[in-house]
Write a protein that holds these residues in place. Structure first.
Motif, PDB file in Angstrom:
ATOM      1  N   VAL A   1       0.839  -1.199   0.000  1.00 44.42           N
ATOM      2  CA  VAL A   1       0.000   0.000   0.000  1.00 44.42           C
ATOM      3  C   VAL A   1       0.867   1.238   0.000  1.00 44.42           C
ATOM      4  O   VAL A   1       0.668   2.168  -0.785  1.00 44.42           O
ATOM      5  CB  VAL A   1      -0.940   0.006   1.214  1.00 44.42           C
ATOM      6  N   GLU A   2       1.861   1.234   0.884  1.00 43.48           N
ATOM      7  CA  GLU A   2       2.709   2.411   0.950  1.00 43.48           C
ATOM      8  C   GLU A   2       3.446   2.632  -0.355  1.00 43.48           C
ATOM      9  O   GLU A   2       3.531   3.752  -0.847  1.00 43.48           O
ATOM     10  CB  GLU A   2       3.715   2.280   2.091  1.00 43.48           C
ATOM     11  N   ALA A   3       3.960   1.546  -0.931  1.00 43.80           N
ATOM     12  CA  ALA A   3       4.803   1.700  -2.116  1.00 43.80           C
ATOM     13  C   ALA A   3       3.999   1.979  -3.375  1.00 43.80           C
ATOM     14  O   ALA A   3       4.418   2.769  -4.210  1.00 43.80           O
ATOM     15  CB  ALA A   3       5.641   0.446  -2.312  1.00 43.80           C
ATOM     16  N   TYR A   4       2.840   1.336  -3.534  1.00 43.23           N
ATOM     17  CA  TYR A   4       2.156   1.409  -4.825  1.00 43.23           C
ATOM     18  C   TYR A   4       0.971   2.360  -4.855  1.00 43.23           C
ATOM     19  O   TYR A   4       0.409   2.597  -5.911  1.00 43.23           O
ATOM     20  CB  TYR A   4       1.642   0.026  -5.250  1.00 43.23           C
ATOM     21  N   SER A   5       0.546   2.861  -3.688  1.00 44.11           N
ATOM     22  CA  SER A   5      -0.704   3.626  -3.685  1.00 44.11           C
ATOM     23  C   SER A   5      -0.609   5.029  -3.155  1.00 44.11           C
ATOM     24  O   SER A   5      -1.405   5.872  -3.546  1.00 44.11           O
ATOM     25  CB  SER A   5      -1.757   2.920  -2.838  1.00 44.11           C
ATOM     26  N   THR A   6       0.299   5.263  -2.222  1.00 45.06           N
ATOM     27  CA  THR A   6       0.210   6.517  -1.490  1.00 45.06           C
ATOM     28  C   THR A   6       1.151   7.576  -2.027  1.00 45.06           C
ATOM     29  O   THR A   6       2.261   7.308  -2.442  1.00 45.06           O
ATOM     30  CB  THR A   6       0.574   6.312  -0.009  1.00 45.06           C
TER      31      THR A   6
ATOM     32  N   ALA B   1      -3.729   4.823  -6.382  1.00 47.83           N
ATOM     33  CA  ALA B   1      -3.727   3.567  -7.145  1.00 47.83           C
ATOM     34  C   ALA B   1      -4.134   2.441  -6.217  1.00 47.83           C
ATOM     35  O   ALA B   1      -4.039   2.556  -4.996  1.00 47.83           O
ATOM     36  CB  ALA B   1      -2.341   3.292  -7.715  1.00 47.83           C
ATOM     37  N   LEU B   2      -4.590   1.350  -6.814  1.00 48.24           N
ATOM     38  CA  LEU B   2      -4.840   0.127  -6.056  1.00 48.24           C
ATOM     39  C   LEU B   2      -3.634  -0.784  -6.279  1.00 48.24           C
ATOM     40  O   LEU B   2      -3.218  -0.955  -7.421  1.00 48.24           O
ATOM     41  CB  LEU B   2      -6.106  -0.553  -6.589  1.00 48.24           C
ATOM     42  N   PRO B   3      -3.057  -1.363  -5.220  1.00 46.14           N
ATOM     43  CA  PRO B   3      -1.905  -2.247  -5.461  1.00 46.14           C
ATOM     44  C   PRO B   3      -2.307  -3.379  -6.398  1.00 46.14           C
ATOM     45  O   PRO B   3      -3.244  -4.122  -6.125  1.00 46.14           O
ATOM     46  CB  PRO B   3      -1.572  -2.788  -4.063  1.00 46.14           C
ATOM     47  N   ALA B   4      -1.621  -3.472  -7.508  1.00 43.11           N
ATOM     48  CA  ALA B   4      -2.022  -4.446  -8.525  1.00 43.11           C
ATOM     49  C   ALA B   4      -1.034  -5.586  -8.652  1.00 43.11           C
ATOM     50  O   ALA B   4      -1.415  -6.739  -8.791  1.00 43.11           O
ATOM     51  CB  ALA B   4      -2.173  -3.752  -9.876  1.00 43.11           C
ATOM     52  N   MET B   5       0.236  -5.257  -8.637  1.00 43.30           N
ATOM     53  CA  MET B   5       1.247  -6.268  -8.930  1.00 43.30           C
ATOM     54  C   MET B   5       2.378  -6.112  -7.945  1.00 43.30           C
ATOM     55  O   MET B   5       3.098  -5.121  -7.989  1.00 43.30           O
ATOM     56  CB  MET B   5       1.747  -6.037 -10.357  1.00 43.30           C
ATOM     57  N   GLY B   6       2.500  -7.038  -7.044  1.00 42.28           N
ATOM     58  CA  GLY B   6       3.620  -6.981  -6.119  1.00 42.28           C
ATOM     59  C   GLY B   6       4.858  -7.538  -6.808  1.00 42.28           C
ATOM     60  O   GLY B   6       4.772  -8.471  -7.593  1.00 42.28           O
ATOM     61  N   ASP B   7       5.988  -6.932  -6.541  1.00 42.35           N
ATOM     62  CA  ASP B   7       7.181  -7.451  -7.201  1.00 42.35           C
ATOM     63  C   ASP B   7       8.406  -7.032  -6.425  1.00 42.35           C
ATOM     64  O   ASP B   7       8.430  -5.977  -5.797  1.00 42.35           O
ATOM     65  CB  ASP B   7       7.262  -6.896  -8.633  1.00 42.35           C
TER      66      ASP B   7
ATOM     67  N   LEU C   1      12.582  -3.032  -4.578  1.00 39.72           N
ATOM     68  CA  LEU C   1      11.147  -3.160  -4.808  1.00 39.72           C
ATOM     69  C   LEU C   1      10.811  -2.900  -6.263  1.00 39.72           C
ATOM     70  O   LEU C   1      11.351  -1.995  -6.888  1.00 39.72           O
ATOM     71  CB  LEU C   1      10.392  -2.153  -3.942  1.00 39.72           C
ATOM     72  N   GLY C   2       9.915  -3.738  -6.793  1.00 40.40           N
ATOM     73  CA  GLY C   2       9.352  -3.452  -8.111  1.00 40.40           C
ATOM     74  C   GLY C   2       7.877  -3.241  -7.905  1.00 40.40           C
ATOM     75  O   GLY C   2       7.454  -2.735  -6.881  1.00 40.40           O
ATOM     76  N   GLY C   3       7.084  -3.661  -8.848  1.00 39.23           N
ATOM     77  CA  GLY C   3       5.652  -3.677  -8.637  1.00 39.23           C
ATOM     78  C   GLY C   3       4.955  -2.394  -9.038  1.00 39.23           C
ATOM     79  O   GLY C   3       5.557  -1.334  -9.145  1.00 39.23           O
TER      80      GLY C   3
ATOM     81  N   GLY D   1      -0.089 -13.623 -11.810  1.00 44.57           N
ATOM     82  CA  GLY D   1       0.092 -12.255 -11.353  1.00 44.57           C
ATOM     83  C   GLY D   1       0.364 -12.239  -9.859  1.00 44.57           C
ATOM     84  O   GLY D   1      -0.085 -13.127  -9.140  1.00 44.57           O
ATOM     85  N   TYR D   2       1.084 -11.248  -9.385  1.00 42.29           N
ATOM     86  CA  TYR D   2       1.429 -11.221  -7.959  1.00 42.29           C
ATOM     87  C   TYR D   2       0.431 -10.352  -7.203  1.00 42.29           C
ATOM     88  O   TYR D   2       0.567  -9.133  -7.133  1.00 42.29           O
ATOM     89  CB  TYR D   2       2.845 -10.680  -7.764  1.00 42.29           C
ATOM     90  N   SER D   3      -0.542 -10.990  -6.633  1.00 42.16           N
ATOM     91  CA  SER D   3      -1.538 -10.269  -5.872  1.00 42.16           C
ATOM     92  C   SER D   3      -0.920  -9.672  -4.622  1.00 42.16           C
ATOM     93  O   SER D   3       0.018 -10.220  -4.055  1.00 42.16           O
ATOM     94  CB  SER D   3      -2.662 -11.231  -5.486  1.00 42.16           C
ATOM     95  N   CYS D   4      -1.453  -8.535  -4.178  1.00 40.63           N
ATOM     96  CA  CYS D   4      -0.987  -7.920  -2.941  1.00 40.63           C
ATOM     97  C   CYS D   4      -2.021  -8.054  -1.829  1.00 40.63           C
ATOM     98  O   CYS D   4      -1.863  -7.496  -0.753  1.00 40.63           O
ATOM     99  CB  CYS D   4      -0.715  -6.426  -3.152  1.00 40.63           C
ATOM    100  N   HIS D   5      -3.062  -8.817  -2.100  1.00 39.95           N
ATOM    101  CA  HIS D   5      -4.186  -8.910  -1.178  1.00 39.95           C
ATOM    102  C   HIS D   5      -3.859  -9.887  -0.045  1.00 39.95           C
ATOM    103  O   HIS D   5      -3.291 -10.943  -0.284  1.00 39.95           O
ATOM    104  CB  HIS D   5      -5.416  -9.402  -1.939  1.00 39.95           C
ATOM    105  N   LYS D   6      -4.228  -9.507   1.147  1.00 40.17           N
ATOM    106  CA  LYS D   6      -3.920 -10.355   2.291  1.00 40.17           C
ATOM    107  C   LYS D   6      -4.597 -11.710   2.194  1.00 40.17           C
ATOM    108  O   LYS D   6      -4.073 -12.714   2.659  1.00 40.17           O
ATOM    109  CB  LYS D   6      -4.352  -9.660   3.586  1.00 40.17           C
TER     110      LYS D   6
END
Lengths: 341, 316, 441
Positions: free
Chosen positions: C124-129, C139-145, C321-323, C359-364
């Motif tokens: 969340v911190e990296a991909y959305s805020t 953004a909504l976290p889509a692809m963790g990497d 970090l990617g994603g 795909g790499y989900s970020c969902h708990k």
């Protein structure tokens, strides 16, 4: 700047319009024309012809071209000059533009990186042109012997120049690849140079781009030299043979001086193009390793379209343009002087 | 390409001719090697293309061409087994690699854009260039020499530099990523060459012809169409070839000023990704197909090409 | 068109639950823009469910990574309407939020009951805020990497190689746990004859054009404890970017490049590394987790022939970090449809299928499932990596910061110019200049 006199013509001094061969004097096809006017090169009609004056016809012909060029070339150039004195960034459209005077120019000229890019560009231009001139002229001389089948082979030689430079750069990375590409294997087949990487080595990469550019554009220089060679009338050589001049002497006192204007034209065109070179090199080396093959245009693209420092990159663009413009100016004057001789 | 009627060749002995011939043939063969290799690569499988040492002997396949025209994705064998059997030969080829075709690639669209923009701008550059060249040649235009140098100098600006303000200008005018915008841009760059070349050709057509025609009652316009244009046609053809080669192969502007709608093939071919790196057979296939129209155009007009460079030193 | 007003209008319309434009079911289309790589193919598959459920046709615009930033940043900066949805790089958040390219999603999330607590906090911190760590979501976290490593398990399993390695280095041949071990293993394989061909140690990132070498170098810097700035004083970098540890890490990376990579590996990024690995040139490669499902399925090196390991540690364990997160472009005409897509994508069931397809989900719901580490050979390593990731600058000026680091590191590592200390000192100067110009210092 009188461009007419820069265009190559036969050595008998008759340049400008109506560059007919001396032996063509009698071949004016349309009846009656000969009696009315001589082969005058300077008289221009000013009479009226059915409606429009000549002057308005002239402007009608030229205006669309000039307008298009003004809109798409000159106006942007002026805008670039204006932007070069600001700190504008194209990715921040809402931010007000601030005038910063000559700060961009100062930064550019003080930056040692920028001198590095110009040096890389100069190395590339000089060596690629030198090689293309030697190879192109040599090939033209050989083809001029008109051996059997020379037309077909000439057409084949022309192929590299018809490709897109970006695509050429891309597939030469494939050819230069030490493991999967054929370049290393072929060189080692003939010379046995051992392991090397053309585009990965700091010392070899500048030569790699020279090599690929030469491969691509030698046919162009060859074509122009060939035209020059074909324009030399036979009777001059015959006269020299009558005077019992040796082949070597004929080459230096007839062939070279008459082909030289063509050659210098080819050099000018190629130099202008190579100074602006972007796509071939960016695909081949990305300006690497490090920045040894980062040409001026590549850095310009990075500054303008990756870092979005529009003002700064505009200043760089102006400097590049002024350099080419100035050099071309001097060159054309030299060319003219050569024509007068 | 032997066009001239009075060849000015230094009288060469048969031996000299043969030596010259072998040297030229040697150069031609060496310079063709990269092209032949790329052509061969277009018929390799992707794994063959990155094999090391490079494979000279291999089993040819049209996979490269199929990959060029399609988008595919790799699937598990179970998923593949669950699909209906393939209907076409290329679908079958793709399935044999454990992949399915997800749709056509953008290549055809890009090629089509190249055709429109390449030929469109060539036509416009030659048309306007002929007019302007005629104007400069036949009429006393004030400041002619300077205007001509000015036209030449528009070619001296690095494309990237011109791209910055054009990008901003097109953004304002809504010409970003449009065919019209690219055609106008390419035309204006080609005009510098075409005006310059065509003036040379038109200069060498003696004005006596037109004068005679006009004395015979034709208007200047008619004289232009009936006398000047036919005489200039070889020059026009040569100019058209050069303009087309430039427009067809242009990369920097296409990269920076277009994206989905009007992008031509040169920015597309170097980024055809396969399953790891570049799909070299597809890149090679794209290169080959992209080269064809130019080669065709040049072969059809090759007689005019050499003539064009000559600026008319020799005339029949 | 005034972009600020348009996005405000669309936001208001959404908040009121109204549709911005009247549409008929057959005409509805969306364009999603992303990079052209394996996960994009997986997303194409996944989106078929969305089309089946909502009737909205999905179009895709995929561009390879080497041109991805160029193409889509250009698109955003020209206010292009090509993309409705954009899965943009995490580093674009600063610029896109500040210059109004992305639609702010807070209201939408609140309205639809999408909670950021359902996603891994690091993602969340990296991909959305933006600003970093705030609760403003773009953004909504889509692809963790993250950046990980692959190795030739089949070669490591050969008894003769194991014996030779043990004799030379004194410990068992295994996926390296520290950077020193990584170098040992790479040196061991460099120039060795395996199955009649010469192989090399490792394929690492050295690409000059976009972001390759920076990602590679930071993968070495982070385990040495690298920090971008003084934690107390933002944008003060002297002593941190060019600390002795950073110098040591950079020198180590260069040493690895010089001793243990294939010849000609001077401009390599994801695709070149994949090629080198798949053609059997190298024993190990550094690459994004995103590619690991494809590698596992590969017919030449897949299955039991490849194994995976997380970035080795030096002083600490950390990975680059990617994603990406998925955002709605504010110039789009179909923002309401785009938001529907995001709502669908955030559902736990869809996220589970996303992971299943590659795909790499970020969902708990996916990542914290007890069975998750068993679902793929790289799943456990992925979790481990994500617990210790660090990202590059996400500032609006990130492109300049990135280009500066690309130049300085490539000059040193590949072109052999100057020393590591000089390279990092110059980098501090470059970055300071950028922040000064931007008014941050």
């Amino acid at each position: 700047m009188d461009l007419e006199t820069t265009m190559p013509g036969p050595v008998d001094g008759r340049s400008g319009q109506g560059r007919a061969m001396p032996s063509d004097d009698a071949r004016v096809a349309y009846s009656g024309a000969e009696s009315r006017r001589g082969a005058s090169a300077t008289a221009r009609p000013i009479a009226r012809h059915r409606g429009l004056t000549d002057r308005s016809i002239a402007w009608l012909c030229i205006a669309p071209t000039l307008l298009l060029l003004l809109a798409i070339n000159i106006f942007p150039l002026l805008w670039t000059v204006y932007l070069s004195f600001t700190d504008y960034r194209a990715n921040r459209p809402g931010v007000p533009i601030e005038w910063v005077g000559t700060r961009n120019y100062e930064r550019l000229l003080a930056s040692e990186d920028v001198w590095g890019y110009l040096q890389a560009t100069a190395h590339f231009v000089c060596w690629s042109i030198a090689l293309q001139v030697i190879l192109g002229f040599g090939l033209a001389l050989l083809i001029n012997r008109q051996f059997k089948g020379h037309a077909t082979w000439t057409t084949l030689i022309l192929l590299p120049m018809m490709l897109s430079p970006a695509v050429v750069g891309t597939f030469w990375t494939y050819l230069f690849q030490p493991q999967a590409g054929i370049f290393n294997y072929m060189v080692n087949f003939f010379i046995g140079a051992g392991d090397f990487t053309m585009i990965g080595d700091v010392n070899l990469a500048p030569w790699a781009i020279v090599l690929v550019d030469t491969w691509m554009w030698t046919p162009y220089v060859m074509l122009i030299c060939l035209a020059g060679l074909r324009s030399i009338p036979q009777y001059i050589y015959e006269a020299a043979e009558v005077d019992r001049a040796s082949a070597w002497r004929q080459f230096w006192s007839i062939t070279v001086p008459m082909v030289l204007p063509f050659l210098m034209l080819a050099v000018m065109f190629r130099a202008i193009e190579n100074f602006k070179m972007f796509d071939l090199v960016v695909e081949l080396t990305s300006g690497g390793p490090g920045s040894v093959t980062e040409l001026a245009s590549i850095n310009l693209k990075r500054e303008a379209f990756e870092k979005w420092r529009t003002g700064y990159s505009s200043a760089f663009a102006v400097i590049l343009f002024v350099t080419v413009f100035g050099a071309a100016n001097i060159y054309v004057k030299l060319l003219n002087r050569m024509k007068q001789r | 390409m032997s066009v001239d009627s009075t060849p000015s060749v230094v009288a060469a002995t048969p031996l000299a001719r043969r030596v010259a011939g072998s040297l030229v043939i040697a150069y031609a063969l060496i310079s063709m090697i990269p092209l032949v290799w790329i052509f061969m690569t277009s018929f390799k499988t992707p794994s063959d293309s990155i094999a090391y040492p490079p494979k000279v002997v291999f089993e040819p396949t049209v996979e490269g061409y199929v990959n060029l025209f399609t988008n595919r994705s790799r699937q598990t064998p179970e998923y593949l087994a669950s699909l209906p059997p393939p209907e076409t030969w290329y679908e079958e080829l793709v399935r044999s690699r454990n992949m399915v075709i997800t749709g056509p690639s953008r290549f055809v669209g890009r090629y089509w854009n190249s055709l429109i923009i390449g030929f469109g701008s060539t036509f416009l550059a030659v048309f306007l260039g002929t007019l302007a060249a005629y104007g400069f040649s036949r009429f006393k235009v004030p400041g002619e020499g300077d205007l001509l140098f000015f036209i030449l100098s528009t070619r001296m600006m690095p494309p990237i530099a011109v791209a910055i303000p054009i990008f901003l200008m097109y953004r304002q005018l809504g010409l970003s990523d449009t065919h019209l915008g690219m055609i106008l841009l390419y035309t204006s760059v080609n005009l510098s060459l075409s005006v310059w070349l065509l003036k040379g050709f038109i200069d060498e057509i003696p004005r006596e012809y037109e004068e005679a025609a006009m004395v015979d009652g034709y208007s200047r316009l008619q004289a232009f169409f009936r006398v000047v244009l036919p005489q200039a046609r070889t020059g026009i053809a040569a100019t058209a070839i050069f303009c087309l080669i430039w427009s067809w192969n242009e990369y920097a502007f296409a990269l920076l000023l277009t994206s989905g709608t009007a992008q031509t093939a040169p920015p597309f071919i170097p980024i055809i990704i396969g399953e790891g790196g570049l799909d070299w057979p597809a890149v090679a296939a794209g290169t080959t197909l992209f080269l064809l129209p130019i080669v065709l155009f040049t072969v059809l007009l090759r007689k005019h090409l050499l003539r064009g460079i000559t600026f008319g030193a020799v005339r029949k | 068109m005034n972009k600020g007003r348009a996005s405000a209008l669309a936001g208001a319309a959404v908040a009121l639950g109204l549709q911005a434009t009247p549409t008929f079911a057959q005409d509805q289309e969306l364009t999603l823009c992303w990079a052209a790589w394996d996960p994009a193919n997986a997303l194409t598959e996944l989106s078929k469910d969305f089309t089946a459920k909502s009737g909205i046709k999905m179009n895709f615009e995929f561009v390879p990574w080497t041109s991805f930033a160029d193409r889509f940043l250009n698109e955003l900066n020209s206010g292009g309407e090509l993309c409705d949805l954009l899965i943009g790089d995490s580093q674009w958040l600063g610029g896109s939020a500040t210059y109004g390219h992305y639609v702010k999603l807070n209201d939408f999330f609140a309205q639809e009951g999408i909670s950021m607590d359902d996603f891994l906090p690091a993602t969340v911190e990296a991909y959305s805020t933006w600003p970093k760590g705030s609760t403003e979501y773009w953004a909504l976290p889509a692809m963790g990497d993250a950046l990980g490593w692959v190795y030739r398990k089949d070669w490591f399993a050969r008894p003769e190689l194991q014996q030779a390695f043990k004799e030379k280095y004194g410990y068992d041949l295994a996926p390296p746990a520290t950077w020193d071990q990584l170098k040992d293993v790479a040196t061991f394989f460099q120039g060795r004859e395996i199955d009649g061909k010469t192989v090399y140690g490792a394929a690492i990132y050295t690409e000059r054009g976009s972001e390759g070498i920076t990602m590679g170098v930071t993968e070495a810097l982070y385990p040495w404890g690298f920090q971008y700035q003084d934690p107390e004083q933002p944008y003060q970098m002297d002593g941190y970017v060019n600390s002795p540890d950073a110098v040591a890490a950079l020198e180590f990376y260069k040493a690895l490049f010089e001793c243990c990579t294939p010849p000609g590996h001077t401009d390599a990024y994801m695709t070149t590394n994949l090629d080198a690995y798949r053609s059997g040139q190298v024993a190990m490669q550094m690459n994004w987790f995103a590619f690991f499902p494809g590698i596992a399925k590969d017919d030449q090196v897949g299955g039991d022939r490849s194994g995976f390991f997380v970035n080795p540690k030096a002083k600490i364990e950390a990975s680059a970090l990617g994603g990406q997160g998925i955002s709605v472009v504010s110039y789009s005409d179909n923002q309401d449809l785009a938001l529907e897509y995001i709502k669908w994508f955030a559902e736990p069931e869809v996220q589970k299928k996303w992971w299943a397809l590659g795909g790499y989900s970020c969902h708990k719901a996916v990542l914290e499932d007890p069975n998750f580490p068993n679902t793929a050979p790289f799943a456990a390593d992925f979790l481990r990596a994500m617990s210790g990731v660090k990202d590059f600058w996400q500032e609006p000026t990130y492109a300049e910061l990135l280009q500066a680091m690309q130049k300085r590191t490539h000059d040193f590592v590949v072109a052999d110019q100057g020393t590591a200390q000089e390279a990092l000192d110059k980098l501090v100067q470059d970055w300071t200049q950028v922040f000064e110009d931007d008014g941050k210092i």
